[in-house]
Design a protein around this motif. Structure first.
Motif, PDB file in Angstrom:
ATOM      1  N   LEU A  74      41.080  51.490  45.063  1.00  0.00           N
ATOM      2  CA  LEU A  74      40.923  50.416  46.054  1.00  0.00           C
ATOM      3  C   LEU A  74      41.119  49.064  45.394  1.00  0.00           C
ATOM      4  N   ASP A  75      42.018  48.241  45.968  1.00  0.00           N
ATOM      5  CA  ASP A  75      42.209  46.846  45.548  1.00  0.00           C
ATOM      6  C   ASP A  75      41.671  45.966  46.679  1.00  0.00           C
ATOM      7  N   PRO A  76      40.496  45.345  46.476  1.00  0.00           N
ATOM      8  CA  PRO A  76      39.858  44.584  47.564  1.00  0.00           C
ATOM      9  C   PRO A  76      40.351  43.141  47.626  1.00  0.00           C
ATOM     10  N   VAL A  77      41.647  42.968  47.806  1.00  0.00           N
ATOM     11  CA  VAL A  77      42.255  41.621  47.756  1.00  0.00           C
ATOM     12  C   VAL A  77      41.507  40.638  48.674  1.00  0.00           C
ATOM     13  N   GLY A  78      41.043  39.560  48.109  1.00  0.00           N
ATOM     14  CA  GLY A  78      40.428  38.505  48.912  1.00  0.00           C
ATOM     15  C   GLY A  78      39.026  38.819  49.419  1.00  0.00           C
ATOM     16  N   ALA A 107      35.848  37.745  41.130  1.00  0.00           N
ATOM     17  CA  ALA A 107      35.233  37.312  42.383  1.00  0.00           C
ATOM     18  C   ALA A 107      35.268  38.427  43.420  1.00  0.00           C
ATOM     19  N   GLU A 108      36.384  39.124  43.500  1.00  0.00           N
ATOM     20  CA  GLU A 108      36.502  40.210  44.485  1.00  0.00           C
ATOM     21  C   GLU A 108      35.481  41.309  44.203  1.00  0.00           C
ATOM     22  N   VAL A 109      35.402  41.712  42.946  1.00  0.00           N
ATOM     23  CA  VAL A 109      34.470  42.793  42.597  1.00  0.00           C
ATOM     24  C   VAL A 109      33.033  42.354  42.866  1.00  0.00           C
ATOM     25  N   THR A 141      51.036  40.666  41.030  1.00  0.00           N
ATOM     26  CA  THR A 141      50.854  41.329  39.721  1.00  0.00           C
ATOM     27  C   THR A 141      49.548  42.127  39.691  1.00  0.00           C
ATOM     28  N   GLY A 142      48.546  41.666  40.446  1.00  0.00           N
ATOM     29  CA  GLY A 142      47.318  42.458  40.546  1.00  0.00           C
ATOM     30  C   GLY A 142      47.548  43.694  41.413  1.00  0.00           C
ATOM     31  N   CYS A 143      48.232  43.498  42.530  1.00  0.00           N
ATOM     32  CA  CYS A 143      48.504  44.623  43.450  1.00  0.00           C
ATOM     33  C   CYS A 143      49.325  45.705  42.758  1.00  0.00           C
ATOM     34  N   LEU A 179      37.869  51.165  41.508  1.00  0.00           N
ATOM     35  CA  LEU A 179      37.908  49.867  42.204  1.00  0.00           C
ATOM     36  C   LEU A 179      38.536  48.869  41.245  1.00  0.00           C
ATOM     37  N   ARG A 180      39.602  48.148  41.674  1.00  0.00           N
ATOM     38  CA  ARG A 180      40.283  47.177  40.786  1.00  0.00           C
ATOM     39  C   ARG A 180      40.450  45.840  41.472  1.00  0.00           C
ATOM     40  N   GLY A 181      39.829  44.801  40.903  1.00  0.00           N
ATOM     41  CA  GLY A 181      40.011  43.471  41.475  1.00  0.00           C
ATOM     42  C   GLY A 181      39.768  42.397  40.443  1.00  0.00           C
TER      43      GLY A 181
HETATM   44 MG    MG Z   1      44.760  40.699  43.734  1.00  0.00          MG
END
Ligand code: MG
Ligand code: ATP
Ligand code: TZP
Ligand code: MG
Length: 270
Positions: free
Chosen positions: A92-96, A124-126, A194-196, A119-121
């Motif tokens: 899961l990438d919890p963008v924003g 702040a997201e994490v 690049t994060g996604c 979980l990868r963010g």
């Molecule tokens: Mg991101």
């Protein structure tokens, strides 16, 4: 340690895993091209009519909340249930997360109701997924605090999952262990997605390695060594040239380069 990373990279390239992505409209193309370059096989499928079926035949499922719609949220739940039934890891990438209530609630619900392997963010997201407030501006982390290791371990314990926090240095944590990866280049923050793409690449590595923390460490080290090589080759040029060369280096970076350049430090021993 680096030998193990190399063997996971080799397994990705020989296994060519199918990575099912339900992702955002910004990073979808970059994610598909990055996975192809690496040696994995991407598919984007976000319709409720097929998300569960597609997840059932994938090697990994990557959920990314970057441009949510209610139908996407429904598709994510169906795909995650199917992945879990078939023993397929979910990233899961919890963008924003933290920027709006909808993003925070969606990410927290996925963490609580689905089986999420990784979980990868950004920090702040994490933090926001874990129920702690931490500054976020749209999809970018705006506050830097020192204790990302503590945050990652705390979040791993809370959700019983592997947690990856990225930034200048990256952290991979389980409930009882933590590793830092010190590769990468600041120009990565000037290319959207690049994060996604990293989350998708972590999915490809988790598809071939059941030790999900080891899979995440290998994926990050490989990805950031490829980025360093791309930055070297596009020195004095802009982020556009870097983005293209980064795709090249995801294809060209091999086990020798990974072995010699990966900078990994165990900061909490299991
Ligand atoms: Mg991101
Ligand atoms: P944000 O939107 O806050 O930038 P993100 O989801 O794009 O978050 P990042 O934390 O930027 O994710 O991480 C994406 C990739 O870029 C990771 O591989 C990370 O290691 C790398 N990276 C980010 N910032 C730096 C930096 N200052 N130096 C080296 N590598 C970096
Ligand atoms: N807006 C919604 S999703 C997205 C933007 C700009 C892409 C975010 O990509 P990343 O990998 O978190 O930088
Ligand atoms: Mg970014």
């Amino acid at each position: 340690m680096n030998q193990k990373l190399c063997s996971i990279l080799e397994k990705v390239r020989s296994g060519n895993p199918l990575v099912h992505n339900i992702t955002n409209v910004v990073a979808a193309n970059f994610s598909a091209n990055g996975l192809l370059a690496l040696g994995a096989s991407p598919v984007m499928a976000d319709a409720v009519e097929e998300a569960g079926e597609m997840a059932s035949i994938a090697g990994a499922l990557v959920l990314n909340i970057g441009t949510l719609r209610s139908s996407t949220v429904e598709a994510m739940a169906l795909a995650a249930k199917s992945a879990s039934m078939h023993g397929i890891p979910v990233v899961l990438d919890p963008v924003g997360a933290g920027a709006t209530v909808y993003r925070t609630d969606t990410a927290q619900t996925l963490m609580e109701e689905q089986k999420i392997a990784i979980l990868r963010g950004n920090a702040a997201e994490v933090a926001n997924v874990a129920g702690r407030s931490w500054g976020i501006k749209g999809v970018d982390s705006v506050e830097t605090r020192e204790d990302t290791v503590g945050l990652a371990v705390e979040t791993a314990r809370k959700f019983d999952t592997v947690v990856v926090i990225t930034g200048k240095e990256d952290v991979v944590a389980t409930a009882y262990s933590a590793v830092k990866i010190k590769n990468g280049h600041p120009i990565m923050t000037k290319v959207t997605g690049t994060g996604c793409l990293l989350s998708a690449v972590i999915g490809a590595f988790a598809a071939v390695e059941k030790d999900y923390a080891a899979a995440a460490v290998a994926a990050i080290a490989f990805y950031n060594v490829a980025a360093e090589r791309a930055a070297e080759r596009t020195k004095n040029l802009g982020p556009g040239s870097f983005q293209i060369e980064f795709l090249n280096q995801l294809a060209l970076t091999g086990t020798d380069e990974l072995n010699s350049r990966a900078r990994i430090e165990t900061v909490l021993e299991a």
